[in-house]
Write an enzyme that holds these catalytic residues in place. Structure first.
Site, mmCIF file in Angstrom:
data_model
loop_
_atom_site.group_PDB
_atom_site.id
_atom_site.type_symbol
_atom_site.label_atom_id
_atom_site.label_comp_id
_atom_site.label_asym_id
_atom_site.label_seq_id
_atom_site.Cartn_x
_atom_site.Cartn_y
_atom_site.Cartn_z
ATOM 1 N N GLY A 31 0.869 -1.186 -0.104
ATOM 2 C CA GLY A 31 -0.128 -0.115 -0.207
ATOM 3 C C GLY A 31 1.047 1.233 -0.021
ATOM 4 C CG HIS A 37 3.206 0.999 -5.498
ATOM 5 N ND1 HIS A 37 3.730 1.734 -4.514
ATOM 6 C CD2 HIS A 37 3.839 -0.074 -4.878
ATOM 7 C CE1 HIS A 37 4.360 1.426 -3.455
ATOM 8 N NE2 HIS A 37 4.463 0.163 -3.883
ATOM 9 C CE LYS A 149 13.406 2.470 -3.214
ATOM 10 N NZ LYS A 149 12.591 1.488 -2.400
ATOM 11 C CD GLN A 153 10.058 -7.674 -2.833
ATOM 12 O OE1 GLN A 153 9.690 -7.796 -1.672
ATOM 13 N NE2 GLN A 153 9.433 -7.103 -3.611
ATOM 14 C CB VAL A 176 9.116 5.186 -10.818
ATOM 15 C CG1 VAL A 176 8.816 6.593 -11.503
ATOM 16 C CG2 VAL A 176 8.434 4.028 -11.948
#
Lengths: 290, 290
Positions: A31, A37, A149, A153, A176
């Site tokens: 979130g 995103h 980024k 992960q 971004v």
């Protein structure tokens, strides 16, 4: 746009979509959505019939001294962005819905974790692969989108999916950035005004390192030292690491002879920022936006 | 009947079946099929459009001193049985196909393992849940069938599926037995003639324990001691354990006040046999064949 709170309903919807041959593009998030995103959602929208966004701040991937409790949340704003990007389904389960009792099975990441952020965030990636395993089973995506980024992960999730044969394709999407180069992050809101000024130099320092490689420098230690000096001279943040590793295997190198990641993490007063550049042995950047 | 050897082809077939709304019933095995497996295949056939049988002797679930190398194999006979039971797809991957490199992510079972066979087979259930996670991702079944002879496996797999939200329904099927009561098992072929005679007494001993409960006995220790004496008086096998636990949670009890499992493992010369009975607090057996 449909908002779903339960695992059962989300799984039913996913199965229905499978049965009508709709492809599902999936963007898992915690979130507090930002442009990064949105870029993921845009790629998912372009390449799939249905876009599922999940918003779940996963307690399992936060350490005991990390910022789970004060991780930023803004549900209303997130929903607006989701609407705007044409998301079909927002999956927002509660912690209780995702973890009704202690897990009888535990996932542990063996490789690619004892470097970069994994070194100082013990158990972090175990929490990441556990929640993603659950979410992949619940959302049943054809493609799942992750920002570069969090390059580590991406590397870990690619290992998870490949080694456990998940029928999901991982789609890595370039970072971004703000106008001045700072990588977009939910945690940027915690920067003081002065820190925000300085934060752009993380990227500039990495670019400096990349430029050295472009000019012919091959030795890891020289590049890393230059980046460290750059960050220290331009910011008051405390460097957690500057590392240069192969990508995506995240293995150590002395000399650059293949695609590498040059990455850093810097601790500011209330925010720990990370950033990276991935480039080839000649310094060229080849992973670009779709 | 189609025989599939690669992960990629199996996943493609599974996806095609999803897209045509065919339900997939799945029976994972290590081959050397016997009546117990056939019972599983029959249930799968009855309740699904497509039946997938996998045959894979999973090295990960064998300990260093266990019988991986000499686990019995008979591919031709297995294929005949599969044909006979109307199996649609036999998935028979090689070890190299399933484990092309070391796994970057490891699964560990936390609960329900430090009892029964789990106690003496360290890591066994970790290997089981790892291979099943992979196989579920490859075969994508709606329902997966497991024999209750491996009751601990059923309990562990139910935990796996529930806790990690696999979109799979676990179907436990009662143990199939020889005329004299011996539970069918691939390992029975390793019994000497004399041992084969004695082996029936494992089940008789468990039935004796169950009868005690039917007659009003509630105390675990008394029942277990009776079962131990029964086995020791009738066989030359070495008892590994006789245990009485709640089912399916596999927790310890002193007095029987809920559904329990009474289970044993006995080591013969070349085969370790296991068996169990699951019954209610009044001794009644309620899990029966579909």
């Amino acid at each position: 746009m449909k908002v779903v709170h339960t695992v059962r309903e989300m799984q039913q919807i996913a199965l229905q979509n499978k049965q009508t041959n709709q492809t599902i593009g999936y963007v898992p998030t915690m979130g507090f959505l930002h442009d990064g995103h949105q870029r993921l959602l845009q790629s998912a929208k372009k390449e799939n019939d249905i876009v599922v966004l999940s918003i779940f701040v996963n307690p399992l991937q936060f350490g005991p001294n990390e910022d789970f409790d004060r991780y930023p949340r803004d549900e209303e704003h997130d929903r607006e962005i989701a609407e705007q990007e044409g998301v079909d389904i927002v999956f927002m389960p509660s912690v209780r819905e995702m973890y009704p009792s202690s897990l009888s099975v535990q996932l542990n990441v063996n490789n690619r974790t004892n470097v970069l952020c994994g070194r100082s965030r013990e158990g972090h990636f175990d929490g990441v692969v556990t929640v993603l395993t659950k979410l992949f089973h619940i959302v049943m995506p054809d493609k799942a989108y992750f920002g570069l980024k969090d390059a580590q992960q991406v590397a870990v999730v690619e290992g998870l999916v490949k080694d456990l044969n998940f029928p999901v394709k991982i789609m890595p999407i370039p970072t971004v950035r703000e106008q001045d180069g700072l990588a977009k992050s939910s945690r940027n809101v915690y920067l003081s005004k002065e820190e925000r000024e300085q934060a752009k130099y993380l990227y500039h320092a990495l670019q400096h390192g990349q430029q050295l490689v472009k000019k012919g420098e091959k030795t890891k230690d020289i590049i890393i030292n230059e980046v460290i000096q750059f960050i220290n001279s331009k910011t008051r943040g405390k460097i957690d690491y500057v590392e240069l590793l192969t990508f995506p295997n995240l293995e150590q190198v002395d000399q650059i002879n293949e695609r590498v990641i040059l990455a850093t993490a810097v601790q500011f007063e209330r925010a720990r920022l990370i950033d990276n550049i991935i480039f080839e042995k000649n310094g060229e950047i080849t992973i670009t936006s779709s």
